[in-house]
Design a protein around this motif. Sequence first.
Motif, PDB file in Angstrom:
ATOM      1  N   ARG A 263       0.849  -1.191   0.000  1.00 33.30           N
ATOM      2  CA  ARG A 263       0.000   0.000   0.000  1.00 33.30           C
ATOM      3  C   ARG A 263       0.884   1.241   0.000  1.00 33.30           C
TER       4      ARG A 263
ATOM      5  N   THR B  50       0.592   5.873  -0.843  1.00 28.31           N
ATOM      6  CA  THR B  50      -0.299   7.023  -1.002  1.00 28.31           C
ATOM      7  C   THR B  50       0.018   7.716  -2.321  1.00 28.31           C
TER       8      THR B  50
ATOM      9  N   GLU C   4      -3.942   4.246  -1.538  1.00 30.96           N
ATOM     10  CA  GLU C   4      -5.045   4.380  -0.593  1.00 30.96           C
ATOM     11  C   GLU C   4      -5.892   5.631  -0.812  1.00 30.96           C
ATOM     12  N   ASP C   5      -5.282   6.705  -1.298  1.00 35.99           N
ATOM     13  CA  ASP C   5      -6.006   7.973  -1.452  1.00 35.99           C
ATOM     14  C   ASP C   5      -6.034   8.396  -2.916  1.00 35.99           C
TER      15      ASP C   5
ATOM     16  N   MET D 298      -9.784  -1.795   0.352  1.00 36.14           N
ATOM     17  CA  MET D 298      -9.446  -0.375   0.307  1.00 36.14           C
ATOM     18  C   MET D 298     -10.712   0.450   0.486  1.00 36.14           C
TER      19      MET D 298
ATOM     20  N   GLY E  74      -9.898   4.657  -2.914  1.00 34.23           N
ATOM     21  CA  GLY E  74      -8.658   3.917  -3.086  1.00 34.23           C
ATOM     22  C   GLY E  74      -8.527   3.430  -4.518  1.00 34.23           C
TER      23      GLY E  74
END
Length: 295
Positions: A6, A8, A29-30, A190, A194
């Motif tokens: 994972r 960002t 994730e974002d 997620m 995500g």
Amino acid sequence: MAGLTRVTSAAALDDVVEILERDGAVIVEDFADPEVLDALWADLGPSLDTDQFSDNWYDGLRTRRVSSLFARTTRLTPVVTHPVFLGAARALMQKPRPMWIGRSRQEMTPSIQISTTQLIQIHEGQGKMPLHRDDALHLRPHPGPTTRVQLMVAMSEFTADNGGTLVIPGSHHWDDERAPRTSEAIPTEMPPGGGLIWVGGVYHGGGKNVTATPRTGLTIALDLGNLRQEENQYLAVPREMVLAYPREVQELLGYDRCPPGLGWVEMHDPDIALQDEETRRQAGLVVGGALADAR
């Protein structure tokens, strides 16, 4: 079994590319802001509400699928041009290839293009999709160079119970004789917004939904520009919708000539079809006495 790596959106592109080369998949994730999700739901949600379940076991008898996404919304720019997704796709696929033209050695870098787009909603009672490789559509051998990079944006939460995409990390390194087993697959988990990015040679498939809540994801695949698109974007997306997108997205939709010379029309780059009427007429884009036009 360890989960998927994972990161960002702030992750260094080199790090993301390294993960994709090693594992074949990564979770961002974002990936999409709430505002982007809300806008896409507003434009695309009604199509899901009126769509029927798929009529075959492979696509899922308890699954709804909406295609031609660039014909249904003008809000996909931040998704398809996301630096982690588009950047990784360019790094993995747009590599110079040597060739000789006469006695001149040239290096040509292929373009990339949007290949397929879908909104996929898995409902309660849907079983696991067969594990598969997306680049198998082009009948290419494995292992080998990456020719597809694909994205799944979580429009709703993805869990192990509601059909989060199953992925076998590292399976893009396998040959074509090794069969995938579901016991090797890891479910994608997620939050809404995500993003799962994976390469075409990775075995994956939609998971089983044993909950009462549908799981919805938006997928876009990028392929090398010298391969046929899985979804025919020229027929799927009307010209006026293509014009609503910035030039970079128009090129990704296929209005670009792939070096050294694939995709031309009347010896022009295909973006001539997006120009004004007089420019198209001067370029000879006339069919049966009428100006040629995209749908």
